[in-house]
Design a protein around this motif. Structure first.
Motif, short mmCIF file in Angstrom:
data_model
loop_
_atom_site.label_atom_id
_atom_site.label_comp_id
_atom_site.label_asym_id
_atom_site.label_seq_id
_atom_site.Cartn_x
_atom_site.Cartn_y
_atom_site.Cartn_z
N ARG A 71 0.87 -1.17 0.00
CA ARG A 71 0.00 0.00 0.00
C ARG A 71 0.91 1.22 0.00
NH1 ARG A 71 -5.11 0.62 -1.30
NH2 ARG A 71 -5.77 -1.08 0.10
N CYS A 72 0.79 2.05 -1.00
CA CYS A 72 1.75 3.14 -1.19
C CYS A 72 1.21 4.50 -0.76
CB CYS A 72 2.20 3.17 -2.65
SG CYS A 72 2.95 1.61 -3.19
N LYS A 73 2.09 5.46 -0.77
CA LYS A 73 1.76 6.79 -0.27
C LYS A 73 0.63 7.43 -1.06
CE LYS A 73 4.19 10.90 1.42
NZ LYS A 73 5.53 11.58 1.50
N ASP A 74 0.53 7.07 -2.35
CA ASP A 74 -0.53 7.63 -3.19
C ASP A 74 -1.86 6.88 -3.02
OD1 ASP A 74 -0.04 5.26 -4.48
OD2 ASP A 74 0.65 6.14 -6.37
N GLY A 75 -1.90 5.91 -2.11
CA GLY A 75 -3.12 5.16 -1.83
C GLY A 75 -3.30 3.93 -2.69
N LYS A 76 -2.48 3.78 -3.74
CA LYS A 76 -2.60 2.63 -4.62
C LYS A 76 -1.78 1.46 -4.10
CE LYS A 76 -3.52 5.53 -8.66
NZ LYS A 76 -3.11 5.92 -10.03
N VAL A 77 -2.06 0.30 -4.65
CA VAL A 77 -1.35 -0.92 -4.27
C VAL A 77 -0.45 -1.34 -5.42
CG1 VAL A 77 -1.62 -3.37 -3.70
CG2 VAL A 77 -3.16 -1.68 -2.69
N ARG A 78 0.78 -1.67 -5.07
CA ARG A 78 1.74 -2.11 -6.08
C ARG A 78 2.21 -3.53 -5.76
NH1 ARG A 78 1.98 3.31 -5.98
NH2 ARG A 78 2.36 4.39 -7.96
N ILE A 79 2.12 -4.39 -6.76
CA ILE A 79 2.63 -5.76 -6.65
C ILE A 79 3.94 -5.81 -7.43
CG2 ILE A 79 2.16 -8.20 -7.00
CD1 ILE A 79 -0.82 -7.48 -7.22
N PHE A 80 4.99 -6.30 -6.78
CA PHE A 80 6.32 -6.22 -7.36
C PHE A 80 6.68 -7.46 -8.18
CE2 PHE A 80 11.04 -6.48 -7.01
CZ PHE A 80 11.35 -5.30 -7.68
#
Length: 354
Positions: A71-80
């Motif tokens: 969960r990132c600072k911009d509110g979105k979720v990133r899968i690596f």
């Protein structure tokens, strides 16, 4: 086994979350039967029913993966880099003679298990992540040594805290001259479950001697560096008189070493930083030439190695107690990419607006 229920998100102490298993409400599964993969199933139970003659239980037809969603600072979720995990589980499944899932199926299942458990993704400010564990097993019964006629691919997720809650610290390692992690042309290049079962004795003996990890040598000659515990090893050499003073990122390469996605990412970042990247056989004697040493993997990204003890001659290689400047720079950049705080130049993240 006592049946448990998933904790409510509001009952989790997010700022003190450990790196361990916490149940989430939903896992996903898909079966390969009669020559084809079926639909993705959503399950709420933690247990899996296997035939007592399943090949996973008798002949080791099992492999797994590990990846994270942030969960990132911009509110979105990133899968690596889930596509890289898909390719690696394909390699493992193929070598172990299981049905091979497509990259599309694998990524759809990862995305679904993350989305279904989105309330369990730690908030950005906690430093945690949602760890996804894909597992593939031969689930069909056989009494002879042969591949299963049924394969199960399942994935569950668990919120985990930051690996280094108190800051990065160097670990101690002992060179294992008694056990091999894998055979020269065996399953070392796959993420087979048996590789990790075979390492438990070595790890336990190392801990009993007072060391955090064990450093494996190549299984053929015991001359080259292989892996450090369950992680890839790397060394950093800085010679002001060579290559214009460019730092070298040096990591072992052989058939018996797991192709780490974290290591692959660090090598690319090292190149982006102008470092010289060498993936090759690394002589044990080269430890004398490294300014920094570390091991890398999904859980910690980078773990600095402070000392390596060789019981053969009683020699200790010392790389300092903290994290070296180049290791720290590589770590910071990779973590920043994972959290969307640095440019994703190579398109590693899958971004979900959930």
């Amino acid at each position: 086994m006592k049946k448990q229920t998933a904790m409510r998100p509001e009952d989790i102490d997010w700022h003190n979350l450990k790196f361990g298993y916490t149940r989430t409400p939903v896992n996903v599964r898909c079966y390969w039967r009669d020559g084809a993969w079926g639909p993705i199933e959503e399950h709420t139970e933690e247990t899996v029913t296997l035939h007592m003659a399943a090949t996973a239980l008798h002949y080791g037809q099992t492999a797994f993966e590990g990846l994270k969603a942030f969960r990132c600072k911009d509110g979105k979720v990133r899968i690596f880099r889930m596509d890289e995990n898909a390719k690696r589980i394909q390699s493992s499944a193929s070598y172990l003679q299981m049905a091979v899932p497509s990259i599309e199926l694998f990524c759809e299942m990862v995305t679904r298990v993350v989305t279904l458990n989105k309330d369990y993704i730690p908030a950005y400010e906690t430093g945690g992540s949602l760890y996804v564990r894909p597992v593939i097993v031969g689930s069909g019964p056989q009494l002879g040594v042969k591949p299963a006629d049924e394969t199960l691919l399942l994935m569950f997720a668990s919120p985990v805290g930051p690996y280094y809650s108190g800051g990065m610290k160097g670990i101690s390692a002992i060179i294992d001259r008694t056990h091999d992690r894998a055979a020269p042309f065996g399953t070392g290049h796959t993420k087979a479950g048996g590789n990790y079962g075979a390492s438990l004795t070595s790890a336990l003996e190392g801990h009993e001697k007072g060391y955090d990890s064990e450093l494996y040598l190549d299984p053929a000659e015991h001359r080259y560096i292989d892996e450090c515990g369950a992680a890839n090893f790397f060394g950093i050499r800085v010679d002001p008189a060579a290559d214009g003073g460019r730092a070298h990122y040096i990591t072992p390469a052989s058939h018996s070493i797991l192709p780490s996605i974290t290591n692959k990412s660090l090598r690319q970042i090292a190149e982006d930083f102008g470092m010289v990247v060498e993936a090759r056989r690394v002589e044990l004697d080269e430890l004398n030439t490294f300014d920094e040493a570390g091991c890398c993997g999904t859980a910690a990204v980078i773990t600095p190695v402070a000392t390596i003890f060789d019981p053969a001659d009683g020699k200790t290689y010392d790389f300092g107690t903290g994290v070296g400047p180049w290791s720290k720079k590589l770590y910071d950049e990779l973590v920043a990419i994972q959290h969307g705080e640095a440019e994703d130049r190579h398109g590693w993240n899958t971004v979900l607006d959930i």
